[in-house]
Design a protein around this motif. Sequence first.
Motif, PDB file in Angstrom:
ATOM      1  N   UNK A   1       0.829  -1.203   0.000  1.00 21.87           N
ATOM      2  CA  UNK A   1       0.000   0.000   0.000  1.00 21.87           C
ATOM      3  C   UNK A   1       0.865   1.255   0.000  1.00 21.87           C
ATOM      4  N   UNK A   2       1.992   1.193   0.725  1.00 19.98           N
ATOM      5  CA  UNK A   2       2.899   2.337   0.756  1.00 19.98           C
ATOM      6  C   UNK A   2       3.565   2.533  -0.611  1.00 19.98           C
ATOM      7  N   UNK A   3       3.949   1.432  -1.217  1.00 22.03           N
ATOM      8  CA  UNK A   3       4.551   1.515  -2.555  1.00 22.03           C
ATOM      9  C   UNK A   3       3.576   2.172  -3.534  1.00 22.03           C
ATOM     10  N   UNK A   4       2.314   1.806  -3.428  1.00 20.23           N
ATOM     11  CA  UNK A   4       1.364   2.371  -4.396  1.00 20.23           C
ATOM     12  C   UNK A   4       1.159   3.866  -4.144  1.00 20.23           C
ATOM     13  N   UNK A   5       1.245   4.278  -2.888  1.00 20.70           N
ATOM     14  CA  UNK A   5       1.190   5.719  -2.587  1.00 20.70           C
ATOM     15  C   UNK A   5       2.444   6.415  -3.134  1.00 20.70           C
TER      16      UNK A   5
END
Lengths: 446, 446
Positions: free
Chosen positions: B317-321
């Motif tokens: 999820x952090x990578x996608x942000x």
Amino acid sequence: MSIATEDTANWLTAREALAQMARGALSSADLVAACLERIRRRDPVVRAWTYLVPAAAMAKAKAADAAGTGPLRGLPIGIKDIIYTHDMPTSFNSPHFRGHFPNIDAASVAILRDAGAVMMGKNDTVEFAVNGRRAATMNPHDRTRTPGGSSSGSAAAVADGQVPISLGTQTGGSVIRPASYCGTYAIKPTWNLVSHEGFKVCAASFDTLGWYARSAEDLDLIAEVFGIEAQPCPGSLDGARIAICKTLVWHMAEPATVAAMDQARAALEAAGAIVTDLQLPPEFDGLTEAHRVIMQAEMRSAFLADYRRLGDALYPQLVSIMRNAAGDSREDLRAAQNLSARCRCVFDDIAAPFDAVLTPSTSGEAPVGPEDTGAATFNRIWTLLHMPCVNVPGLTGPSQLPVGVTLTGPRYSDRRLISMAALLGPILSAARPKAAKQSSKGTALQ
Amino acid sequence: MSIATEDTANWLTAREALAQMARGALSSADLVAACLERIRRRDPVVRAWTYLVPAAAMAKAKAADAAGTGPLRGLPIGIKDIIYTHDMPTSFNSPHFRGHFPNIDAASVAILRDAGAVMMGKNDTVEFAVNGRRAATMNPHDRTRTPGGSSSGSAAAVADGQVPISLGTQTGGSVIRPASYCGTYAIKPTWNLVSHEGFKVCAASFDTLGWYARSAEDLDLIAEVFGIEAQPCPGSLDGARIAICKTLVWHMAEPATVAAMDQARAALEAAGAIVTDLQLPPEFDGLTEAHRVIMQAEMRSAFLADYRRLGDALYPQLVSIMRNAAGDSREDLRAAQNLSARCRCVFDDIAAPFDAVLTPSTSGEAPVGPEDTGAATFNRIWTLLHMPCVNVPGLTGPSQLPVGVTLTGPRYSDRRLISMAALLGPILSAARPKAAKQSSKGTALQ
């Protein structure tokens, strides 16, 4: 040392140095050696560094030569001594933090290291980047003058050929003012576009990391490393839309700044730019006071731990802020915040039609220092408003000292402003009256 | 051990413990011993701590007994494990920061130490206080339920009698949500009223340090230590002006929260409060999305150093942000910031006539955990708006689990809200339907 001589390596831009390194014409060790030699010769006068261990810097350069990677591989960078570096102390130029040695990197430093840069050493600063003790640094162009504060050493080191890039911080005018006085390029980006984690907090909603360079293209190189998005920009000043904003503190401009703004305007017009005068709405007149109210309120939380520990041993101006000697109320603070918030939207809108807004960087040339580091008169409203600001050097005042001009614009127009600075800088240098031309290499003291 | 038994010392409020210590009826060593014993017995189930060395905690307590000073002398405090402590590691519950050990104190920790507090240990957190890895902590009232996130361990430790005070942080709902689920008092103060220097940054313009306690008076004690100004407040609910704000996400309220708001209203009216319904203007409907846009943009600068180093090893999820998968533009960001700025002024104004605004803390009781830590549905607009929020416990839902309500109000009304919480808390506990009454001591697992 390979092809580059000490002297040429010292005045290379970061991009030039990286290009030479990429084709094997220069090593990081060569470049760092040239920087160290320049520092050795000039430091007794310029005094830009609080911490620098030549052998350690050289070891990092050799490591970069041997196994470095990244877009800044082997490039030496100076770090303002309020920014944490895991391998060097961070003492805020405060007598209360002598030997202070946080063992972590600021986010900005970690990003630069990851990009391959060599953390050269720490640059002197005004105490806590606010006030109190002055940096020992003097202006490379005139040893009787201030380099400006608070990023004094960072600006002077780049201006003096000691390092191609350095980091500073701005809460009022602490990046742009020293750039103007020392004659370097610098950017204070849009607030919080680059992480401000890991440097001494002063006023959290204003504190902004910035950087110094010898060219606009170098500012852009670092902006890219810091992840700021590229933007379309006119390829020439011919037809570019430039607003001139003298601001509501124009009465504070000295003849040097009045002349600089006139010369910049004339140069822009000669280059075919469409120049328009931009008046700020009257409510912007309250922003200087709003900056003070918010900054002091935020300092009361930021410095509380220090105040509890050190009390009146802190410098008197900080103590008086901690005691709220101005008597600001919560209502004053809310009103200042609301005014700032409104003006942010308003300025974004009124600046939107332009490719850049030209405004003074300082009220004039560098004052005689070191006690007087100049004032943030022309910087603080932009810091308050979170707007990006780029200092463009090239002009000089009656004492032949640098006088910068600022390009600003809406929030997040950072890289467009850098591109505009790349177009403006050369024509300012060319526009400088002949009598005022001097080496751009700060040779006054040689 | 002197007069206090293990059991009574564990459930003392901070003020009670300090009063007993002041008159010699309890020592810091007694209190810390009771906390350690409680932790020893309960930790296999509650798992609130990531780092705790009993001998080190006891040594600090004995040092406080021998030579401590300050308003919190000898008081043990738990610290969320994203906040730096010079004598304990700070690992953000991230596999990438195992053993990470910044050697500096956060400003908040330095202030508490200066006031005499004993830094007990580090409390578990959701990874980076955002998302990713969950805390190991479970709800003290029901071992199948989440304590809420991200300040999971901080809330559970206070709720379970393991420590009287703890620090947490909130960027969305990370202080108030766990307080609601665990049944403790907590405050998320006005943004930047307490220094946020020295904890892992997520979104700099939202991140707020908060704290947990067993009484509103204890919240106030810590607010005083953090230098927040005292304020006048009605001495009773009789005639107090309370607004009920169900917010624009009221459709997300579960029956437990609908009932809690009804019970709170009835209790307030029975106590003589003048209760008014407060509708938020329609533009507030955009604040949930504005929070997302600003938070994700700020995360892209805050986590850039980590992303450059760790890349896709960060949680998805952090990578996608970091990749801006949502495709937010600079214009989206500016619009979100402008909307937030306008709504801050508007809410200050519409809340001004009231002594407090009552609003839900969570959509209901704690969900079954640990993967689901609940949502910040009812918290994030207040975090975005910088408004102070106090969780008031006392009510329970159909599963006999705590359901908090929030008191909010204009920026800088923090201590008035704490005073109002001190009036409201007891009548909520009294208002709780008889069938739902349970020990406030989290004995479900004993």
